[in-house]
Design a protein around this motif. Sequence first.
Motif, PDB file in Angstrom:
ATOM      1  N   GLN A  18       0.806  -1.222   0.000  1.00 50.77           N
ATOM      2  CA  GLN A  18       0.000   0.000   0.000  1.00 50.77           C
ATOM      3  C   GLN A  18       0.840   1.274   0.000  1.00 50.77           C
ATOM      4  N   GLY A  19       1.827   1.386   0.846  1.00 57.74           N
ATOM      5  CA  GLY A  19       2.628   2.603   0.915  1.00 57.74           C
ATOM      6  C   GLY A  19       3.611   2.763  -0.221  1.00 57.74           C
ATOM      7  N   HIS A  20       3.689   1.775  -1.100  1.00 57.50           N
ATOM      8  CA  HIS A  20       4.649   1.812  -2.205  1.00 57.50           C
ATOM      9  C   HIS A  20       3.969   1.942  -3.563  1.00 57.50           C
ATOM     10  N   VAL A  21       2.716   2.341  -3.566  1.00 57.66           N
ATOM     11  CA  VAL A  21       1.967   2.436  -4.823  1.00 57.66           C
ATOM     12  C   VAL A  21       2.570   3.486  -5.749  1.00 57.66           C
ATOM     13  N   ASN A  22       2.868   4.672  -5.238  1.00 56.38           N
ATOM     14  CA  ASN A  22       3.354   5.738  -6.123  1.00 56.38           C
ATOM     15  C   ASN A  22       4.650   5.398  -6.848  1.00 56.38           C
ATOM     16  N   PRO A  23       5.687   4.871  -6.157  1.00 59.27           N
ATOM     17  CA  PRO A  23       6.907   4.532  -6.908  1.00 59.27           C
ATOM     18  C   PRO A  23       6.667   3.470  -7.988  1.00 59.27           C
ATOM     19  N   ILE A  24       5.913   2.431  -7.671  1.00 66.65           N
ATOM     20  CA  ILE A  24       5.687   1.383  -8.673  1.00 66.65           C
ATOM     21  C   ILE A  24       4.757   1.882  -9.772  1.00 66.65           C
ATOM     22  N   LEU A  25       3.888   2.818  -9.433  1.00 68.00           N
ATOM     23  CA  LEU A  25       3.013   3.418 -10.436  1.00 68.00           C
ATOM     24  C   LEU A  25       3.835   4.204 -11.454  1.00 68.00           C
ATOM     25  N   GLN A  26       4.795   4.973 -10.982  1.00 63.81           N
ATOM     26  CA  GLN A  26       5.654   5.730 -11.895  1.00 63.81           C
ATOM     27  C   GLN A  26       6.469   4.786 -12.786  1.00 63.81           C
ATOM     28  N   PHE A  27       6.991   3.718 -12.193  1.00 59.52           N
ATOM     29  CA  PHE A  27       7.727   2.729 -12.973  1.00 59.52           C
ATOM     30  C   PHE A  27       6.824   2.077 -14.016  1.00 59.52           C
ATOM     31  N   SER A  28       5.598   1.755 -13.626  1.00 57.26           N
ATOM     32  CA  SER A  28       4.642   1.120 -14.537  1.00 57.26           C
ATOM     33  C   SER A  28       4.293   2.039 -15.701  1.00 57.26           C
ATOM     34  N   LYS A  29       4.149   3.316 -15.417  1.00 56.46           N
ATOM     35  CA  LYS A  29       3.877   4.277 -16.496  1.00 56.46           C
ATOM     36  C   LYS A  29       5.017   4.284 -17.505  1.00 56.46           C
ATOM     37  N   ARG A  30       6.248   4.214 -17.006  1.00 55.05           N
ATOM     38  CA  ARG A  30       7.404   4.191 -17.914  1.00 55.05           C
ATOM     39  C   ARG A  30       7.436   2.919 -18.748  1.00 55.05           C
ATOM     40  N   LEU A  31       7.114   1.791 -18.107  1.00 56.52           N
ATOM     41  CA  LEU A  31       7.067   0.525 -18.858  1.00 56.52           C
ATOM     42  C   LEU A  31       6.058   0.610 -19.991  1.00 56.52           C
TER      43      LEU A  31
END
Length: 173
Positions: A18-31
Amino acid sequence: MENDKEARKPHCLSFPLQGHVNPILQFSKRLQHKGRTRVTLVVTKFFLKTAQDFPAFSFPVETFSDGFDDGLDEKLEPEESYRRCWEVGSATLAQLLEKLSSSGCGVDWLIYDPFYPWALVVAKKFGLTAAMFFTQSNSVNSIYFHAHMGELKLPLSEAQVRISGRLPALKPE
């Protein structure tokens, strides 16, 4: 033709704590921006229910249960909470993978949070390629590792701490 092209792209599930959504979201957008991968973000039911103004993204969002759909039960001991998350989370992640597969949106790989180590067990069961996504710097992970191995004694008493590798001497604070 576009649907055939879209169907051939590898499908990745991004699976953060839950607290790590934003970093992985940014990575996912780049992917996804590279145009070679379809990405689906997977969050807990509790997170999606309580997130305010969770924006619509250019990729789907799915949910799974970690056993705490109404929030963490403060009465449970940490070990019991962890056990419940492992059992319920791995079962509902497996159900999600089966659902996506049967709907024609099979998953090829999983990016998961290291605080969900059971995600790797599920990925292996389904024959998926999996990778941990660390939201902290490798330096912090190295400090945790050395503390866990007993090479860094806590609480710190020295004015400077040296850790093997390429880190400079660190002050306790």
